[in-house]
Design a protein around this motif. Structure first.
Motif, PDB file in Angstrom:
ATOM      1  N   GLY A 193       0.802  -1.215   0.000  1.00 40.42           N
ATOM      2  CA  GLY A 193       0.000   0.000   0.000  1.00 40.42           C
ATOM      3  C   GLY A 193       0.833   1.263   0.000  1.00 40.42           C
ATOM      4  O   GLY A 193       0.398   2.303  -0.507  1.00 40.42           O
ATOM      5  N   LEU A 194       2.042   1.198   0.541  1.00 45.51           N
ATOM      6  CA  LEU A 194       2.895   2.387   0.636  1.00 45.51           C
ATOM      7  C   LEU A 194       3.756   2.613  -0.598  1.00 45.51           C
ATOM      8  O   LEU A 194       4.507   3.592  -0.655  1.00 45.51           O
ATOM      9  N   ILE A 195       3.680   1.732  -1.596  1.00 43.80           N
ATOM     10  CA  ILE A 195       4.456   1.931  -2.827  1.00 43.80           C
ATOM     11  C   ILE A 195       3.769   2.994  -3.681  1.00 43.80           C
ATOM     12  O   ILE A 195       2.601   2.845  -4.033  1.00 43.80           O
ATOM     13  N   PRO A 196       4.451   4.083  -4.007  1.00 43.92           N
ATOM     14  CA  PRO A 196       3.830   5.118  -4.854  1.00 43.92           C
ATOM     15  C   PRO A 196       3.822   4.697  -6.322  1.00 43.92           C
ATOM     16  O   PRO A 196       4.781   4.098  -6.819  1.00 43.92           O
ATOM     17  N   GLU A 220       3.812   4.736 -22.270  1.00 45.81           N
ATOM     18  CA  GLU A 220       4.474   5.503 -21.218  1.00 45.81           C
ATOM     19  C   GLU A 220       3.505   5.933 -20.120  1.00 45.81           C
ATOM     20  O   GLU A 220       3.930   6.277 -19.011  1.00 45.81           O
ATOM     21  N   ASN A 221       2.215   5.930 -20.415  1.00 46.36           N
ATOM     22  CA  ASN A 221       1.216   6.353 -19.438  1.00 46.36           C
ATOM     23  C   ASN A 221       0.666   5.202 -18.595  1.00 46.36           C
ATOM     24  O   ASN A 221      -0.287   5.385 -17.840  1.00 46.36           O
ATOM     25  N   ALA A 222       1.224   4.021 -18.755  1.00 56.25           N
ATOM     26  CA  ALA A 222       0.719   2.857 -18.007  1.00 56.25           C
ATOM     27  C   ALA A 222       0.952   3.042 -16.508  1.00 56.25           C
ATOM     28  O   ALA A 222       1.897   3.713 -16.081  1.00 56.25           O
ATOM     29  N   ILE A 223       0.060   2.432 -15.712  1.00 55.52           N
ATOM     30  CA  ILE A 223       0.226   2.456 -14.258  1.00 55.52           C
ATOM     31  C   ILE A 223       1.469   1.651 -13.900  1.00 55.52           C
ATOM     32  O   ILE A 223       1.618   0.492 -14.296  1.00 55.52           O
ATOM     33  N   ALA A 224       2.382   2.260 -13.149  1.00 51.24           N
ATOM     34  CA  ALA A 224       3.630   1.588 -12.779  1.00 51.24           C
ATOM     35  C   ALA A 224       4.191   2.245 -11.527  1.00 51.24           C
ATOM     36  O   ALA A 224       3.890   3.405 -11.234  1.00 51.24           O
ATOM     37  N   PRO A 225       4.998   1.521 -10.757  1.00 52.88           N
ATOM     38  CA  PRO A 225       5.641   2.129  -9.582  1.00 52.88           C
ATOM     39  C   PRO A 225       6.536   3.287 -10.001  1.00 52.88           C
ATOM     40  O   PRO A 225       7.214   3.223 -11.037  1.00 52.88           O
TER      41      PRO A 225
END
Length: 373
Positions: free
Chosen positions: A114-117, A200-205
């Motif tokens: 949960g804390l990973i941005p 490039e807009n994909a959800i990723a850490p």
């Protein structure tokens, strides 16, 4: 009583909070009507507009530093609190664990996830994704849709590396997936999310090298996650900033010349770059009453960059500097430092806080109007 206008020097003096050896003075703001007899301090938008300044010192995607000048501490602190607690971000809210044989307990692993941005396309985060409402027992259909829920998965198993060198002791070379990182999380787009979160807009850490867990052969982590929008006032994981802080602009006034060895000692009382050493010029020595007469060519202490000062008051401990220096802080000059976690650009966080404060003021105005009616 006739109205009078204070001099510029007097106004500048009122802006300063005195930093003395054992106390701090003039901490209360005095720019309100009636405090100074004969002076009109009624709020005026033109006067406010003329005094307001914003100066950027650093503006990088993850770190911004700027000065906000000409506002009260209540307004400056409102911006800080909004940046920490009111600007929405996307974070892991629910973790569905299928198998976890690592040494990390399920609840601790879920908390770490949960804390990973995370980051993603700005348009999708701002306009497409809506708020998620936790379903109740009365809801016939769970409230999980492409416009309010983002799905992620993490499926990693640690195995032996058959190609490892004999005698190798490094676990990352002995085994496959000995370390589980944020980059091992897989985004699984659903529905219309492919229009907003692809390439490039994909959800990723925001940082792929965040360590989640360490595994050994035979250990497995197999889980899926749901991400939702939230705000920092609900949980710190939704805060868009790692830190958002401000401090008052320091002032250092050298009242009498500090020369020679004293100048070098004086410079060491401050962080590097605050005090500079310069030679007394011929023009300095020629000025009567300057204190530099007869000291041409000697080193003198000058204020080089007061913004770097941490206001430690170290110089006030030494008798040789007594009555030679005056420290203070400008009560309406706030130096902000904003460190973004990556989902928002650091300067955009401040601009968004302004929009939030305007909206809060608009709602308050409407409530006052309704109350009067």
């Amino acid at each position: 009583m006739p109205r009078t206008e204070p001099s510029r020097e007097e106004l500048e003096k009122r802006r300063i909070v005195g930093i003395n050896k054992e106390n701090v003075t003039d901490v209360t703001s005095t720019d309100f009507p009636g405090h100074y007899p004969g002076e009109d301090h009624a709020w005026d938008i033109e006067k406010f507009r003329d005094g307001l300044q914003i100066e950027f010192h650093q503006n990088d995607p993850l770190l911004a530093s700027f000065s906000l000048i000409g506002v009260d501490a209540s307004i400056a602190n409102a911006f800080r609190r909004i940046m920490i607690a009111d600007i929405p971000t996307l974070a892991v809210e629910t973790v569905f664990i299928n198998n976890n044989t690592s040494v990390i307990q399920d609840e601790v692993l879920s908390h770490r996830l949960g804390l990973i941005p995370f980051k993603g396309g700005r348009e999708g985060l701002d306009n497409f994704l809506k708020w998620w409402k936790k379903p109740t027992d009365d809801d016939a259909v769970p409230n999980y849709f492409d416009y309010n829920t983002v799905k992620l998965s993490l499926n990693v198993e640690c195995t032996h590396n058959e190609d490892a060198a004999p005698g190798e002791k490094d676990p990352t070379k002995l085994y496959h997936h000995a370390h589980v990182y944020a980059k091992d999380i897989v985004y699984e787009p659903i529905g219309r999310q492919t229009q907003y979160f692809s390439g490039e807009n994909a959800i990723a850490p925001t940082n792929p090298d965040i360590l989640i867990a360490k595994l050994r052969p035979g250990q497995v982590i197999d889980l899926s996650m749901h991400m939702h929008k939230g705000v920092g006032s609900d949980h710190a994981k939704f805060s868009p900033v790692a830190t958002a802080s401000y401090r008052l602009m320091p002032t250092i006034d050298i009242l009498r010349p500090i020369l020679g060895a004293d100048a070098e000692k004086f410079a060491k009382c401050f962080p590097r770059g605050v005090i500079g050493l310069e030679k007394v010029t011929k023009n300095d020595a020629a000025k009567k009453g300057s204190g530099y007469e007869g000291h041409e060519g000697e080193l003198k202490a000058v204020v080089k960059d007061a913004m770097r000062d941490t206001v430690s008051r170290e110089c006030l401990r030494h008798d040789e500097f007594k009555d030679k220096v005056r420290l203070g802080r400008k009560r309406d000059h706030f130096i902000y430092q904003i460190e973004s976690t990556g989902q928002w650009d650091s300067d955009a966080i401040f601009l968004e806080s302004i929009a939030h404060l305007k909206e809060k003021a608009r709602r308050l105005e409407q409530q006052v109007v309704n109350m009067v009616r």
